[in-house]
Motif scaffolding. Structure first.
Motif, mmCIF file in Angstrom:
data_model
loop_
_atom_site.group_PDB
_atom_site.id
_atom_site.type_symbol
_atom_site.label_atom_id
_atom_site.label_comp_id
_atom_site.label_asym_id
_atom_site.label_seq_id
_atom_site.Cartn_x
_atom_site.Cartn_y
_atom_site.Cartn_z
ATOM 1 N N GLN A 1 0.837 -1.192 0.000
ATOM 2 C CA GLN A 1 0.000 0.000 0.000
ATOM 3 C C GLN A 1 0.876 1.248 0.000
ATOM 4 N N VAL A 2 0.500 2.212 -0.783
ATOM 5 C CA VAL A 2 1.250 3.466 -0.883
ATOM 6 C C VAL A 2 0.292 4.625 -0.624
ATOM 7 N N GLN A 3 0.697 5.535 0.219
ATOM 8 C CA GLN A 3 -0.076 6.750 0.459
ATOM 9 C C GLN A 3 0.684 7.939 -0.090
ATOM 10 N N LEU A 4 -0.040 8.836 -0.736
ATOM 11 C CA LEU A 4 0.568 9.991 -1.387
ATOM 12 C C LEU A 4 -0.010 11.271 -0.803
ATOM 13 N N SER A 21 5.152 19.215 -4.485
ATOM 14 C CA SER A 21 5.875 18.057 -3.998
ATOM 15 C C SER A 21 4.881 16.990 -3.562
ATOM 16 N N CYS A 22 5.260 15.751 -3.746
ATOM 17 C CA CYS A 22 4.429 14.626 -3.345
ATOM 18 C C CYS A 22 5.282 13.680 -2.504
ATOM 19 N N ALA A 23 4.862 13.465 -1.283
ATOM 20 C CA ALA A 23 5.563 12.556 -0.384
ATOM 21 C C ALA A 23 4.833 11.228 -0.358
ATOM 22 N N ALA A 24 5.580 10.167 -0.554
ATOM 23 C CA ALA A 24 4.988 8.833 -0.605
ATOM 24 C C ALA A 24 5.444 7.985 0.559
ATOM 25 N N SER A 25 4.528 7.226 1.092
ATOM 26 C CA SER A 25 4.882 6.248 2.129
ATOM 27 C C SER A 25 4.939 4.883 1.475
ATOM 28 N N GLY A 26 5.651 3.992 2.081
ATOM 29 C CA GLY A 26 5.724 2.653 1.528
ATOM 30 C C GLY A 26 7.094 2.339 0.964
ATOM 31 N N ARG A 27 7.522 1.130 1.186
ATOM 32 C CA ARG A 27 8.871 0.750 0.789
ATOM 33 C C ARG A 27 8.999 0.474 -0.698
ATOM 34 N N THR A 28 7.872 0.389 -1.405
ATOM 35 C CA THR A 28 7.928 0.046 -2.819
ATOM 36 C C THR A 28 7.895 1.270 -3.732
ATOM 37 N N PHE A 29 8.029 2.458 -3.148
ATOM 38 C CA PHE A 29 7.952 3.691 -3.940
ATOM 39 C C PHE A 29 8.911 3.662 -5.118
ATOM 40 N N SER A 30 10.140 3.267 -4.884
ATOM 41 C CA SER A 30 11.150 3.311 -5.946
ATOM 42 C C SER A 30 10.880 2.300 -7.050
ATOM 43 N N SER A 31 9.927 1.420 -6.844
ATOM 44 C CA SER A 31 9.589 0.434 -7.872
ATOM 45 C C SER A 31 8.516 0.937 -8.834
ATOM 46 N N PRO A 100 1.886 0.575 -10.099
ATOM 47 C CA PRO A 100 2.180 -0.269 -11.259
ATOM 48 C C PRO A 100 1.103 -0.100 -12.326
ATOM 49 N N TYR A 101 1.109 1.046 -12.984
ATOM 50 C CA TYR A 101 0.022 1.337 -13.918
ATOM 51 C C TYR A 101 0.069 0.380 -15.098
ATOM 52 N N SER A 102 -1.099 0.113 -15.630
ATOM 53 C CA SER A 102 -1.211 -0.710 -16.833
ATOM 54 C C SER A 102 -2.039 0.051 -17.847
ATOM 55 N N GLY A 103 -1.625 -0.018 -19.080
ATOM 56 C CA GLY A 103 -2.311 0.718 -20.130
ATOM 57 C C GLY A 103 -1.609 2.031 -20.395
ATOM 58 N N VAL A 108 -6.473 8.140 -16.550
ATOM 59 C CA VAL A 108 -6.694 8.129 -15.105
ATOM 60 C C VAL A 108 -6.825 6.712 -14.569
ATOM 61 N N GLY A 109 -7.560 5.898 -15.267
ATOM 62 C CA GLY A 109 -7.836 4.539 -14.814
ATOM 63 C C GLY A 109 -6.642 3.613 -14.807
ATOM 64 N N SER A 110 -5.537 4.051 -15.389
ATOM 65 C CA SER A 110 -4.358 3.194 -15.454
ATOM 66 C C SER A 110 -3.558 3.192 -14.161
ATOM 67 N N TRP A 111 -3.771 4.219 -13.316
ATOM 68 C CA TRP A 111 -2.949 4.392 -12.127
ATOM 69 C C TRP A 111 -3.648 3.870 -10.884
ATOM 70 N N LYS A 112 -2.840 3.369 -9.930
ATOM 71 C CA LYS A 112 -3.408 2.687 -8.765
ATOM 72 C C LYS A 112 -3.579 3.594 -7.549
ATOM 73 N N TYR A 113 -2.586 4.411 -7.258
ATOM 74 C CA TYR A 113 -2.600 5.218 -6.039
ATOM 75 C C TYR A 113 -2.746 6.710 -6.370
ATOM 76 N N TRP A 114 -3.517 7.421 -5.513
ATOM 77 C CA TRP A 114 -3.770 8.842 -5.728
ATOM 78 C C TRP A 114 -3.656 9.620 -4.423
#
Length: 124
Positions: A1-4, A21-31, A100-103, A108-114
């Motif tokens: 889970q990522v929070q922005l 600026s956008c600060a993200a939580s979560g260890r998978t940000f760099s992925s 991990p967007y697809s498409g 808009v619908g391609s992205w997971k976190y907002w």
């Protein structure tokens, strides 16, 4: 889970600059690829810019190309949007997105976190 969480919005005169600026939580940000969208009153949310997980590749909407710059710092889990030569038509709520967007990256619908969005108002 990522929070922005976005910050840096405000009121600026036409021709001025602003940095979001956008600060993200979560260890998978760099992925994840990250991006910015915006939504003006009465209009659909539209793509502004995106950056690859490594930061090597960047993409821009034609309307902001040459004026906006997206960047990221994976060590700090942040992604920024430097906006210059701002115009009244740039007025909108700006949203940070990622995942991990697809498409199509411009959809808009391609992205997971907002994020919750930050208001940018450009006066003429």
């Amino acid at each position: 889970q990522v929070q922005l969480v976005e910050s840096g919005g405000g009121l600026v005169q036409a021709g001025g600059s602003l940095r979001l600026s956008c600060a993200a939580s979560g260890r998978t940000f760099s992925s994840y690829a990250m991006g910015w969208f915006r939504q003006a009153p009465g209009k659909e949310r539209e793509f502004v810019a995106a950056i690859s997980f490594s930061g090597v590749s960047t993409y821009y909407a034609d309307s902001v190309k040459g004026r906006f710059t997206i960047s990221r710092d994976n060590a700090k889990n942040t992604v920024d949007l430097q906006m210059s030569s701002l115009k009244p038509e740039d007025t909108a709520v700006y949203y940070c997105t990622g995942g991990p967007y697809s498409g199509s990256r411009t959809a808009v619908g391609s992205w997971k976190y907002w994020g919750q969005g930050t208001q940018v108002t450009v006066s003429s």
